[in-house]
Motif scaffolding. Structure first.
Motif, PDB file in Angstrom:
ATOM      1  N   VAL A   1      -7.229   2.747   1.314  1.00 51.86           N
ATOM      2  CA  VAL A   1      -6.266   1.648   1.320  1.00 51.86           C
ATOM      3  C   VAL A   1      -5.210   1.867   2.400  1.00 51.86           C
ATOM      4  N   THR A   2      -4.689   3.093   2.506  1.00 52.67           N
ATOM      5  CA  THR A   2      -3.673   3.342   3.530  1.00 52.67           C
ATOM      6  C   THR A   2      -4.262   3.234   4.928  1.00 52.67           C
ATOM      7  N   LEU A   3      -5.475   3.679   5.095  1.00 51.40           N
ATOM      8  CA  LEU A   3      -6.115   3.570   6.406  1.00 51.40           C
ATOM      9  C   LEU A   3      -6.360   2.106   6.781  1.00 51.40           C
ATOM     10  N   SER A   4      -6.799   1.295   5.827  1.00 55.20           N
ATOM     11  CA  SER A   4      -7.020  -0.123   6.129  1.00 55.20           C
ATOM     12  C   SER A   4      -5.694  -0.844   6.378  1.00 55.20           C
ATOM     13  N   ALA A   5      -4.646  -0.467   5.658  1.00 54.78           N
ATOM     14  CA  ALA A   5      -3.336  -1.104   5.855  1.00 54.78           C
ATOM     15  C   ALA A   5      -2.783  -0.786   7.239  1.00 54.78           C
ATOM     16  N   ILE A   6      -2.916   0.454   7.667  1.00 57.08           N
ATOM     17  CA  ILE A   6      -2.388   0.813   8.992  1.00 57.08           C
ATOM     18  C   ILE A   6      -3.243   0.168  10.087  1.00 57.08           C
ATOM     19  N   ALA A   7      -4.543   0.029   9.859  1.00 59.31           N
ATOM     20  CA  ALA A   7      -5.398  -0.637  10.857  1.00 59.31           C
ATOM     21  C   ALA A   7      -5.029  -2.115  10.988  1.00 59.31           C
ATOM     22  N   ALA A   8      -4.807  -2.778   9.878  1.00 60.86           N
ATOM     23  CA  ALA A   8      -4.423  -4.193   9.922  1.00 60.86           C
ATOM     24  C   ALA A   8      -3.065  -4.361  10.594  1.00 60.86           C
TER      25      ALA A   8
ATOM     26  N   ALA B   1       0.830  -1.209   0.000  1.00 60.43           N
ATOM     27  CA  ALA B   1       0.000   0.000   0.000  1.00 60.43           C
ATOM     28  C   ALA B   1       0.862   1.255   0.000  1.00 60.43           C
ATOM     29  N   ASN B   2       1.892   1.310   0.847  1.00 57.94           N
ATOM     30  CA  ASN B   2       2.727   2.504   0.906  1.00 57.94           C
ATOM     31  C   ASN B   2       3.601   2.654  -0.331  1.00 57.94           C
ATOM     32  N   GLY B   3       4.016   1.553  -0.919  1.00 61.52           N
ATOM     33  CA  GLY B   3       4.758   1.635  -2.170  1.00 61.52           C
ATOM     34  C   GLY B   3       3.908   2.207  -3.293  1.00 61.52           C
ATOM     35  N   LEU B   4       2.659   1.737  -3.386  1.00 65.64           N
ATOM     36  CA  LEU B   4       1.750   2.260  -4.398  1.00 65.64           C
ATOM     37  C   LEU B   4       1.422   3.730  -4.155  1.00 65.64           C
ATOM     38  N   VAL B   5       1.230   4.094  -2.903  1.00 66.16           N
ATOM     39  CA  VAL B   5       0.933   5.489  -2.576  1.00 66.16           C
ATOM     40  C   VAL B   5       2.122   6.386  -2.916  1.00 66.16           C
ATOM     41  N   ALA B   6       3.330   5.924  -2.627  1.00 68.84           N
ATOM     42  CA  ALA B   6       4.519   6.717  -2.956  1.00 68.84           C
ATOM     43  C   ALA B   6       4.629   6.912  -4.469  1.00 68.84           C
ATOM     44  N   ALA B   7       4.401   5.853  -5.243  1.00 69.73           N
ATOM     45  CA  ALA B   7       4.462   5.972  -6.702  1.00 69.73           C
ATOM     46  C   ALA B   7       3.365   6.895  -7.233  1.00 69.73           C
ATOM     47  N   TYR B   8       2.151   6.728  -6.722  1.00 68.82           N
ATOM     48  CA  TYR B   8       1.030   7.586  -7.123  1.00 68.82           C
ATOM     49  C   TYR B   8       1.302   9.042  -6.743  1.00 68.82           C
ATOM     50  N   SER B   9       1.875   9.246  -5.566  1.00 68.82           N
ATOM     51  CA  SER B   9       2.184  10.609  -5.119  1.00 68.82           C
ATOM     52  C   SER B   9       3.224  11.255  -6.020  1.00 68.82           C
ATOM     53  N   LEU B  10       4.185  10.479  -6.486  1.00 67.51           N
ATOM     54  CA  LEU B  10       5.194  11.021  -7.395  1.00 67.51           C
ATOM     55  C   LEU B  10       4.561  11.499  -8.691  1.00 67.51           C
ATOM     56  N   VAL B  11       3.680  10.693  -9.258  1.00 64.55           N
ATOM     57  CA  VAL B  11       3.001  11.081 -10.499  1.00 64.55           C
ATOM     58  C   VAL B  11       2.158  12.328 -10.277  1.00 64.55           C
TER      59      VAL B  11
ATOM     60  N   ALA C   1       5.476   1.770  10.817  1.00 60.08           N
ATOM     61  CA  ALA C   1       4.025   1.949  10.955  1.00 60.08           C
ATOM     62  C   ALA C   1       3.675   3.395  11.286  1.00 60.08           C
ATOM     63  N   ALA C   2       4.513   4.063  12.064  1.00 56.73           N
ATOM     64  CA  ALA C   2       4.268   5.479  12.369  1.00 56.73           C
ATOM     65  C   ALA C   2       4.363   6.322  11.097  1.00 56.73           C
TER      66      ALA C   2
END
Length: 185
Positions: free
Chosen positions: A113-120, A69-79, A155-156
């Motif tokens: 997605v990021t919220l669910s990943a951090i909750a899990a 999730a964080n890898g995808l968010v980082a890539a999406y954020s770059l674009v 996680a933080a």
């Protein structure tokens, strides 16, 4: 005269929103990449009752989900950061409703997605720290302290990415729904 003043003020507000969007996308990129790096490089080896045990993030499906999730968010954020910086430098706001909808939906997905990943991951962390005696799941953080500490740092960072994603979804909502307001068209 009043309409002109109102338009100038809104133009300045739109510029401030765009600057905040650039800052948040930059933060999501850096924090997301940092979270991934912290978690992926995390490994600890201990000898437990004459058996060598290794702790790695791949042993926890929640941590794997967090990394993806964080890898995808980082890539999406770059674009999106490239798009935002280009529009900020050129001085234009998004005027296509279809593109604004695509960005809005993508930002919503990113936030959820990021919220669910951090909750899990937090649930897995609680089990690692305290165990689950009813299922005879033992505590692991008392054995792999360094692993748990570095995972907590990751996680933080991921939590901060989640908060940035939530704020960005609000900004993309503003950018979308301003296109439906006659004062902005």
């Amino acid at each position: 005269m009043a309409v002109y003043f109102e338009g100038e003020r809104l133009k300045g507000a739109e510029r401030k929103v765009k600057i905040w969007e650039v800052a948040l996308r930059c933060a999501a990129l850096v924090l997301g990449a940092t979270a991934v790096a912290l978690i992926v490089t995390n490994k600890e080896v201990k000898v437990v009752m004459s058996v060598q045990e290794t702790a790695k993030f791949t042993y926890s499906k929640a941590m794997v989900y967090l990394v993806i999730a964080n890898g995808l968010v980082a890539a999406y954020s770059l674009v999106q950061l490239v798009r935002c910086v280009a529009s900020l430098l050129q001085g234009f706001m998004l005027s296509s409703r279809a593109v604004a909808w695509a960005i809005f939906v993508s930002d919503q997905i990113t936030a959820y997605v990021t919220l669910s990943a951090i909750a899990a991951t937090m649930q897995a962390a609680v089990i690692a720290e305290y165990g689950q005696p009813e299922f005879q799941w033992m505590k692991t953080c008392n054995i792999f302290r360094q692993f748990c500490f570095q995972s907590g740092e990751g996680a933080a960072m991921a939590f901060l990415v989640s908060m940035a994603s939530i704020c960005l979804s609000g900004i993309s909502a503003f950018n979308l729904f301003r296109l439906y307001d006659s004062r902005f068209i």
